[in-house]
Design a protein around this motif. Structure first.
Motif, mmCIF file in Angstrom:
data_model
loop_
_atom_site.group_PDB
_atom_site.id
_atom_site.type_symbol
_atom_site.label_atom_id
_atom_site.label_comp_id
_atom_site.label_asym_id
_atom_site.label_seq_id
_atom_site.Cartn_x
_atom_site.Cartn_y
_atom_site.Cartn_z
ATOM 1 N N MET A 12 0.857 -1.184 0.000
ATOM 2 C CA MET A 12 0.000 0.000 0.000
ATOM 3 C C MET A 12 0.895 1.236 0.000
ATOM 4 O O MET A 12 1.754 1.373 0.880
ATOM 5 N N ILE A 17 2.986 -4.794 3.514
ATOM 6 C CA ILE A 17 2.161 -5.014 4.700
ATOM 7 C C ILE A 17 1.813 -6.488 4.789
ATOM 8 O O ILE A 17 1.447 -7.113 3.799
ATOM 9 N N VAL A 55 -6.791 -3.425 12.082
ATOM 10 C CA VAL A 55 -6.129 -3.130 10.805
ATOM 11 C C VAL A 55 -6.267 -1.646 10.491
ATOM 12 O O VAL A 55 -5.286 -0.979 10.140
ATOM 13 N N ARG A 56 -7.458 -1.133 10.619
ATOM 14 C CA ARG A 56 -7.699 0.292 10.333
ATOM 15 C C ARG A 56 -6.820 1.191 11.203
ATOM 16 O O ARG A 56 -6.213 2.141 10.723
ATOM 17 N N LEU A 59 -3.077 0.939 10.082
ATOM 18 C CA LEU A 59 -2.843 1.643 8.828
ATOM 19 C C LEU A 59 -2.895 3.159 9.024
ATOM 20 O O LEU A 59 -2.106 3.891 8.427
ATOM 21 N N THR A 60 -3.799 3.622 9.856
ATOM 22 C CA THR A 60 -3.893 5.047 10.157
ATOM 23 C C THR A 60 -2.649 5.517 10.884
ATOM 24 O O THR A 60 -2.046 6.547 10.524
ATOM 25 N N LEU A 64 -0.981 5.418 6.354
ATOM 26 C CA LEU A 64 -1.377 4.810 5.080
ATOM 27 C C LEU A 64 -2.860 4.994 4.771
ATOM 28 O O LEU A 64 -3.308 4.667 3.677
ATOM 29 N N LEU A 65 -3.626 5.513 5.714
ATOM 30 C CA LEU A 65 -5.051 5.813 5.476
ATOM 31 C C LEU A 65 -5.302 7.292 5.681
ATOM 32 O O LEU A 65 -4.659 7.967 6.403
#
Length: 65
Positions: A12, A17, A55-56, A59-60, A64-65
């Motif tokens: 990503m 990842i 996961v969210r 990634l944050t 990455l989000l």
């Protein structure tokens, strides 16, 4: 695959990842712990996920989000 490899692998925004999916009581094997260390050492992101929110959040936190 290789011993300890996670359940989900992806890239990503140019970053590798790997996600290991576990139940609430599931534990990482020694091979999975070694894999996590190696991925992190190489600049990748290893996520031990017990929910989609895990996961969210990871990634944050990694931007990455």
């Amino acid at each position: 695959g290789v011993p300890g490899q996670g359940d989900i692998l992806c890239c990503m925004k140019g970053r590798f990842i790997e996600i290991e999916v576990k139940t609430k009581t599931g534990r990482q094997s020694e091979a999975q712990k070694l894999r996590e260390r190696n991925i992190t050492k190489a600049g990748g992101l290893y996520i031990l996920a017990r929910s989609v929110d895990d996961v969210r959040q990871a990634l944050t936190k990694a931007g990455l989000l």
